[in-house]
Design a protein around this motif. Sequence first.
Motif, PDB file in Angstrom:
ATOM      1  N   PRO A 141       0.830  -1.203   0.000  1.00 63.41           N
ATOM      2  CA  PRO A 141       0.000   0.000   0.000  1.00 63.41           C
ATOM      3  C   PRO A 141       0.865   1.254   0.000  1.00 63.41           C
ATOM      4  CG  PRO A 141      -0.725  -1.542   1.697  1.00 63.41           C
ATOM      5  CD  PRO A 141       0.570  -2.062   1.140  1.00 63.41           C
ATOM      6  N   GLY A 142       0.488   2.229  -0.812  1.00 66.35           N
ATOM      7  CA  GLY A 142       1.206   3.484  -0.877  1.00 66.35           C
ATOM      8  C   GLY A 142       2.397   3.466  -1.813  1.00 66.35           C
ATOM      9  N   GLN A 143       2.741   2.306  -2.347  1.00 66.13           N
ATOM     10  CA  GLN A 143       3.858   2.206  -3.297  1.00 66.13           C
ATOM     11  C   GLN A 143       3.328   2.606  -4.668  1.00 66.13           C
ATOM     12  OE1 GLN A 143       6.970   1.616  -2.782  1.00 66.13           O
ATOM     13  NE2 GLN A 143       7.864   0.728  -4.584  1.00 66.13           N
ATOM     14  N   ASP A 144       3.880   3.672  -5.228  1.00 68.93           N
ATOM     15  CA  ASP A 144       3.380   4.163  -6.513  1.00 68.93           C
ATOM     16  C   ASP A 144       4.204   3.700  -7.690  1.00 68.93           C
ATOM     17  OD1 ASP A 144       5.650   5.646  -6.171  1.00 68.93           O
ATOM     18  OD2 ASP A 144       4.678   7.600  -6.376  1.00 68.93           O
ATOM     19  N   GLY A 145       5.236   2.900  -7.413  1.00 66.23           N
ATOM     20  CA  GLY A 145       6.069   2.407  -8.491  1.00 66.23           C
ATOM     21  C   GLY A 145       7.256   3.302  -8.775  1.00 66.23           C
ATOM     22  N   ALA A 146       7.417   4.390  -8.015  1.00 71.16           N
ATOM     23  CA  ALA A 146       8.525   5.297  -8.259  1.00 71.16           C
ATOM     24  C   ALA A 146       9.867   4.613  -8.031  1.00 71.16           C
ATOM     25  CB  ALA A 146       8.411   6.526  -7.361  1.00 71.16           C
ATOM     26  N   GLY A 147       9.913   3.658  -7.117  1.00 70.89           N
ATOM     27  CA  GLY A 147      11.155   2.952  -6.848  1.00 70.89           C
ATOM     28  C   GLY A 147      11.490   1.913  -7.890  1.00 70.89           C
TER      29      GLY A 147
END
Length: 67
Positions: free
Chosen positions: A55-61
């Motif tokens: 949750p909250g991981q937007d894929g930016a990493g």
Amino acid sequence: MASSEGRAGGHDKTALDEIELAGELMIAASTSSDEKLATEQIDRVLLDRVSAAVPGQDGAGRAAAAG
């Protein structure tokens, strides 16, 4: 048909997760024009799956991890 109710679901959940992952990799392989998936393509499937589960991981990493 036998019911799995009442059994510990840990192993069933793990097996279902592995089946789902294998399915996602097969779909990626079937849509690839190459004979086999490149490491980057496999990483993309795996990282998309991880980011969807967190949750909250937007894929930016993902870009940093993939490159």
